[in-house]
Design an enzyme around this catalytic site. Structure first.
Site, PDB file in Angstrom:
ATOM      1  N   GLU A   1      -3.312  -0.380   7.976  1.00 56.80           N
ATOM      2  CA  GLU A   1      -2.122  -0.052   8.777  1.00 56.80           C
ATOM      3  C   GLU A   1      -2.227  -0.702  10.140  1.00 56.80           C
ATOM      4  O   GLU A   1      -3.308  -0.739  10.733  1.00 56.80           O
ATOM      5  CB  GLU A   1      -1.993   1.467   9.029  1.00 56.80           C
ATOM      6  CG  GLU A   1      -1.542   2.272   7.855  1.00 56.80           C
ATOM      7  CD  GLU A   1      -1.438   3.762   8.190  1.00 56.80           C
ATOM      8  OE1 GLU A   1      -1.173   4.113   9.364  1.00 56.80           O
ATOM      9  OE2 GLU A   1      -1.638   4.562   7.270  1.00 56.80           O
TER      10      GLU A   1
ATOM     11  N   HIS B   1      -3.156  10.862   1.232  1.00 50.38           N
ATOM     12  CA  HIS B   1      -2.618  10.631   2.580  1.00 50.38           C
ATOM     13  C   HIS B   1      -2.050  11.959   3.100  1.00 50.38           C
ATOM     14  O   HIS B   1      -0.850  12.124   3.289  1.00 50.38           O
ATOM     15  CB  HIS B   1      -1.557   9.520   2.544  1.00 50.38           C
ATOM     16  CG  HIS B   1      -1.274   8.895   3.880  1.00 50.38           C
ATOM     17  ND1 HIS B   1      -1.365   7.539   4.119  1.00 50.38           N
ATOM     18  CD2 HIS B   1      -0.891   9.437   5.056  1.00 50.38           C
ATOM     19  CE1 HIS B   1      -1.041   7.272   5.379  1.00 50.38           C
ATOM     20  NE2 HIS B   1      -0.743   8.407   5.969  1.00 50.38           N
TER      21      HIS B   1
ATOM     22  N   GLU C   1      -7.481   8.212   6.881  1.00 46.68           N
ATOM     23  CA  GLU C   1      -7.732   8.811   8.190  1.00 46.68           C
ATOM     24  C   GLU C   1      -8.220  10.261   8.141  1.00 46.68           C
ATOM     25  O   GLU C   1      -7.524  11.175   8.600  1.00 46.68           O
ATOM     26  CB  GLU C   1      -6.468   8.732   9.050  1.00 46.68           C
ATOM     27  CG  GLU C   1      -5.957   7.319   9.254  1.00 46.68           C
ATOM     28  CD  GLU C   1      -4.802   7.236  10.249  1.00 46.68           C
ATOM     29  OE1 GLU C   1      -4.274   8.291  10.646  1.00 46.68           O
ATOM     30  OE2 GLU C   1      -4.443   6.113  10.642  1.00 46.68           O
TER      31      GLU C   1
ATOM     32  N   ASN D   1      -7.236   1.307   9.938  1.00 46.86           N
ATOM     33  CA  ASN D   1      -5.933   1.573  10.532  1.00 46.86           C
ATOM     34  C   ASN D   1      -6.074   1.445  12.036  1.00 46.86           C
ATOM     35  O   ASN D   1      -6.980   2.043  12.638  1.00 46.86           O
ATOM     36  CB  ASN D   1      -5.453   2.995  10.203  1.00 46.86           C
ATOM     37  CG  ASN D   1      -4.939   3.115   8.778  1.00 46.86           C
ATOM     38  OD1 ASN D   1      -4.964   2.148   8.021  1.00 46.86           O
ATOM     39  ND2 ASN D   1      -4.473   4.297   8.426  1.00 46.86           N
TER      40      ASN D   1
ATOM     41  N   ARG E   1       0.856  -1.188   0.000  1.00 44.22           N
ATOM     42  CA  ARG E   1       0.000   0.000   0.000  1.00 44.22           C
ATOM     43  C   ARG E   1       0.891   1.235   0.000  1.00 44.22           C
ATOM     44  O   ARG E   1       1.758   1.373   0.863  1.00 44.22           O
ATOM     45  CB  ARG E   1      -0.886  -0.005   1.242  1.00 44.22           C
ATOM     46  CG  ARG E   1      -1.675   1.279   1.417  1.00 44.22           C
ATOM     47  CD  ARG E   1      -2.544   1.297   2.680  1.00 44.22           C
ATOM     48  NE  ARG E   1      -3.265   2.557   2.768  1.00 44.22           N
ATOM     49  CZ  ARG E   1      -3.255   3.366   3.824  1.00 44.22           C
ATOM     50  NH1 ARG E   1      -2.613   3.036   4.925  1.00 44.22           N
ATOM     51  NH2 ARG E   1      -3.913   4.508   3.796  1.00 44.22           N
TER      52      ARG E   1
ATOM     53  N   TYR F   1      -3.833   0.817  15.921  1.00 43.04           N
ATOM     54  CA  TYR F   1      -2.538   0.741  16.606  1.00 43.04           C
ATOM     55  C   TYR F   1      -2.620   0.446  18.095  1.00 43.04           C
ATOM     56  O   TYR F   1      -1.714  -0.168  18.643  1.00 43.04           O
ATOM     57  CB  TYR F   1      -1.784   2.078  16.468  1.00 43.04           C
ATOM     58  CG  TYR F   1      -1.292   2.362  15.076  1.00 43.04           C
ATOM     59  CD1 TYR F   1      -2.117   2.966  14.129  1.00 43.04           C
ATOM     60  CD2 TYR F   1       0.002   2.026  14.704  1.00 43.04           C
ATOM     61  CE1 TYR F   1      -1.655   3.227  12.842  1.00 43.04           C
ATOM     62  CE2 TYR F   1       0.471   2.286  13.423  1.00 43.04           C
ATOM     63  CZ  TYR F   1      -0.365   2.880  12.498  1.00 43.04           C
ATOM     64  OH  TYR F   1       0.098   3.124  11.238  1.00 43.04           O
TER      65      TYR F   1
HETATM   66  C1  GBH Z   1      -1.103   6.606  11.111  1.00 41.87           C
HETATM   67  O1  GBH Z   1      -2.012   7.276  11.926  1.00 41.87           O
HETATM   68  C2  GBH Z   1      -0.813   7.370   9.840  1.00 41.87           C
HETATM   69  O2  GBH Z   1      -1.720   6.991   8.815  1.00 41.87           O
HETATM   70  C3  GBH Z   1       0.610   7.188   9.366  1.00 41.87           C
HETATM   71  O3  GBH Z   1       0.879   8.116   8.359  1.00 41.87           O
HETATM   72  C4  GBH Z   1       1.561   7.337  10.536  1.00 41.87           C
HETATM   73  O4  GBH Z   1       2.900   7.290  10.158  1.00 41.87           O
HETATM   74  C5  GBH Z   1       1.254   6.208  11.495  1.00 41.87           C
HETATM   75  O5  GBH Z   1      -0.042   6.333  11.930  1.00 41.87           O
HETATM   76  C6  GBH Z   1       2.123   6.206  12.744  1.00 41.87           C
HETATM   77  O6  GBH Z   1       1.862   7.318  13.524  1.00 41.87           O
HETATM   78  O7  GBH Z   1      -3.039  12.746  20.796  1.00 41.87           O
HETATM   79  O8  GBH Z   1      -4.710  13.643  19.376  1.00 41.87           O
HETATM   80  O9  GBH Z   1      -2.402  13.873  18.773  1.00 41.87           O
HETATM   81  C7  GBH Z   1      -2.273   6.615  13.152  1.00 41.87           C
HETATM   82  C8  GBH Z   1      -3.418   7.207  13.909  1.00 41.87           C
HETATM   83  C9  GBH Z   1      -4.240   9.065  15.051  1.00 41.87           C
HETATM   84  C10 GBH Z   1      -2.150   8.162  15.673  1.00 41.87           C
HETATM   85  C11 GBH Z   1      -3.915  10.308  15.828  1.00 41.87           C
HETATM   86  C12 GBH Z   1      -1.796   9.415  16.407  1.00 41.87           C
HETATM   87  C13 GBH Z   1      -2.590  11.289  17.576  1.00 41.87           C
HETATM   88  C14 GBH Z   1      -3.543  11.504  18.658  1.00 41.87           C
HETATM   89  N1  GBH Z   1      -3.044   8.422  14.577  1.00 41.87           N
HETATM   90  N2  GBH Z   1      -2.974  10.039  16.906  1.00 41.87           N
HETATM   91  S1  GBH Z   1      -3.398  13.063  19.435  1.00 41.87           S
END
Ligand code: GBH
Length: 476
Positions: free
Chosen positions: A377, A120, A166, A306, A74, A308
């Site tokens: 992701e 993105h 996202e 996505n 991707r 995590y």
């Molecule tokens: C992904 O987002 C992205 O798609 C990717 O580009 C990135 O490299 C990867 O994560 C790793 O970070 O406390 O409000 O600032 C993941 C989802 C959602 C994670 C927002 C970070 C920040 C929350 N993201 N979150 S905040």
């Protein structure tokens, strides 16, 4: 053996995070080039100007994917390489198109299935300056549809299209906290412009319309001959109640997911925003016109997920402030009994908790009728990785365990719970530009030596996925 024989797996990246070559072959600037140039916005003062140099190393990246055994990849397209000024009446840059056409040809030649993300986060800067970018519904949706059509036409070999990555991040981080480009927020110490209570909800709405217009265009004019599929990718964390005995915390767990995911998924599957959001946001949340409902409802061939991490959720009482975007609740890493949700990583927001992945897959499947899901992701950073000697970096057992636990949780959701997961793309193929965190946070299964010509070194985790998927995917 719990995953179907045609299960797709591989790795994911995004254009601005890996490509570099920001002035190459006629590319125009995106809002991230502009944002990175503002002092203080990126932790280490860096930008994506060079990143992993992947624009010039497509051969090397494809060889790496092959070596790791991936059957899918991707990646995203940089809109401002295709149309440097972004708009439907602006000149098209053939060199940009040719680059991605060749890349897809080479991937397929190598036996790797492409999943293309159209957007993105790297909006052409000219559109932000011209009409406020995402804030202008008519212009933005028309320009996105035009760009999407150019790509559908140019790359008929791609059978898996993702419209937006996202949108929550573009809306909330871009227009509420100001943590991401274009950095709007009501906090005047951070930005001269922005309205955290209103703009994010307008931006989210407009992205939904743009997504749906691209899907309609694909289904009417390309899908009949090309036979591919198209959907959106949404981010969302798993939730557990801070106090499992408190019904208000249990309810807040659902509300948290509604504010993060159902904000977009409910309109796409049901044609309306969640009641919990309408209740809290009132008329700050836009209304769909009947035409928009018809356009947006049903606009996913698959659900791009996505995922995590997880949080304990504690409800809040009283009236939430106008700039609240979580749903009047707190997100915590410890519950009432002092249990910790998972170990620390380099990312302040990320703590591994694999059971949450299985739970969220089930939550989504139940709510949306067991849609086909691609995990677009999933991955982790590792505390202090950037400061470790190379030998230690390459022995990333923490990441190996993360993937092992998460992939097995997903496989259990498929085999035991009936979730329809058809693909999994690990984040990320390479260490890369981690947005506001710069290069200090590494998410790659491959170490990139930024100081020495972007040389790549696969970590232990890079090689751990093939045997893992071989053990889980049924043979024909
Ligand atoms: C992904 O987002 C992205 O798609 C990717 O580009 C990135 O490299 C990867 O994560 C790793 O970070 O406390 O409000 O600032 C993941 C989802 C959602 C994670 C927002 C970070 C920040 C929350 N993201 N979150 S905040």
């Amino acid at each position: 053996m719990s995953l179907p024989p045609d299960f797709k797996w591989g790795f994911a990246t995004a254009a601005y995070q890996i490509e570099g070559s920001v002035n190459e072959d006629g590319r125009g600037p995106s809002i991230w080039d502009t944002f990175c140039a503002i002092p203080g916005k990126i932790a280490d003062g860096s930008s994506g100007a060079v990143a992993c140099d992947s624009y010039k190393r497509t051969k090397e990246d494809i060889a790496l994917l092959k070596e790791l055994g991936a059957n899918s990849y991707r990646f995203s397209i940089s809109w401002s390489r295709i149309i440097p000024l972004g708009g439907r009446n602006d000149p098209i840059n053939q060199k940009g198109i040719d680059h991605y056409v060749k890349f897809v040809d080479d991937l397929i030649e190598a036996g790797i299935t492409p999943f293309i993300t159209l957007f993105h986060w790297d909006l052409p800067d000219a559109l932000d300056k011209r009409y406020g970018g995402f804030l202008n519904k008519e212009e933005f949706a028309a320009d996105f549809e035009n760009y999407a059509r150019i790509m559908f036409k140019a790359i008929p070999k791609c059978k898996h299209w993702i419209t937006f990555n996202e949108p929550w991040c573009s809306a909330i981080l871009g227009y509420n906290t100001g943590y991401f480009a274009p950095g709007h927020t009501s906090d005047r110490s951070k930005s001269p412009v922005g309205d955290s209570a209103r703009e994010p909800w307008i931006v989210g709405h407009n992205i939904l319309i743009a997504h749906a217009r691209a899907v309609k265009a694909y289904r009417e004019d390309f899908k009949p001959t090309q036979g591919g599929e198209i959907g959106i990718t949404l981010n969302g964390d798993a939730t557990l109640p801070w106090d499992p005995e408190d019904p208000a915390d249990i309810e807040a767990c659902d509300r948290k997911i509604e504010f993060a995911i159902s904000w977009f998924a409910d309109p796409i599957y049901f044609g309306k925003y969640p009641d919990s959001m309408r209740k809290q946001l009132g008329d700050r949340l836009p209304e769909f016109t009947p035409e928009e409902v018809a356009l947006v409802k049903g606009s996913n061939d698959f659900y791009g997920m996505n995922h995590y991490t997880a949080n304990y959720i504690k409800h809040k009482t009283g009236v939430p402030p106008e700039d609240d975007f979580l749903g009047n609740l707190e997100t915590l890493f410890y519950n009432k009994y002092g249990d910790c949700i998972g170990p620390e990583t380099q990312s302040f927001w990320l703590r591994p908790h694999a059971q949450g992945f299985r739970d969220l897959l089930n939550w989504l499947s139940k709510r949306y009728g067991y849609p086909k899901i691609y995990v677009t992701e999933n991955g982790t950073s590792l505390k202090g990785e950037n400061d470790m000697p190379l030998e230690q970096v390459l022995e990333d057992d923490f990441r190996v365990k993360y993937f092992n636990d998460y992939v097995r949780a997903m496989a259990a959701a498929v085999a035991e719970d009936g979730c329809n997961v058809r693909g999994y793309l690990a984040w990320s193929l390479l260490d890369n530009f981690e947005w506001a965190e710069g290069y200090e946070t590494r998410f790659g299964v491959t170490y990139v030596d930024y100081a020495n010509d972007q040389k790549r070194y696969p970590k232990k985790s890079a090689k751990s996925l093939k045997p893992l998927f071989d053990s889980l995917i049924r043979k024909e």
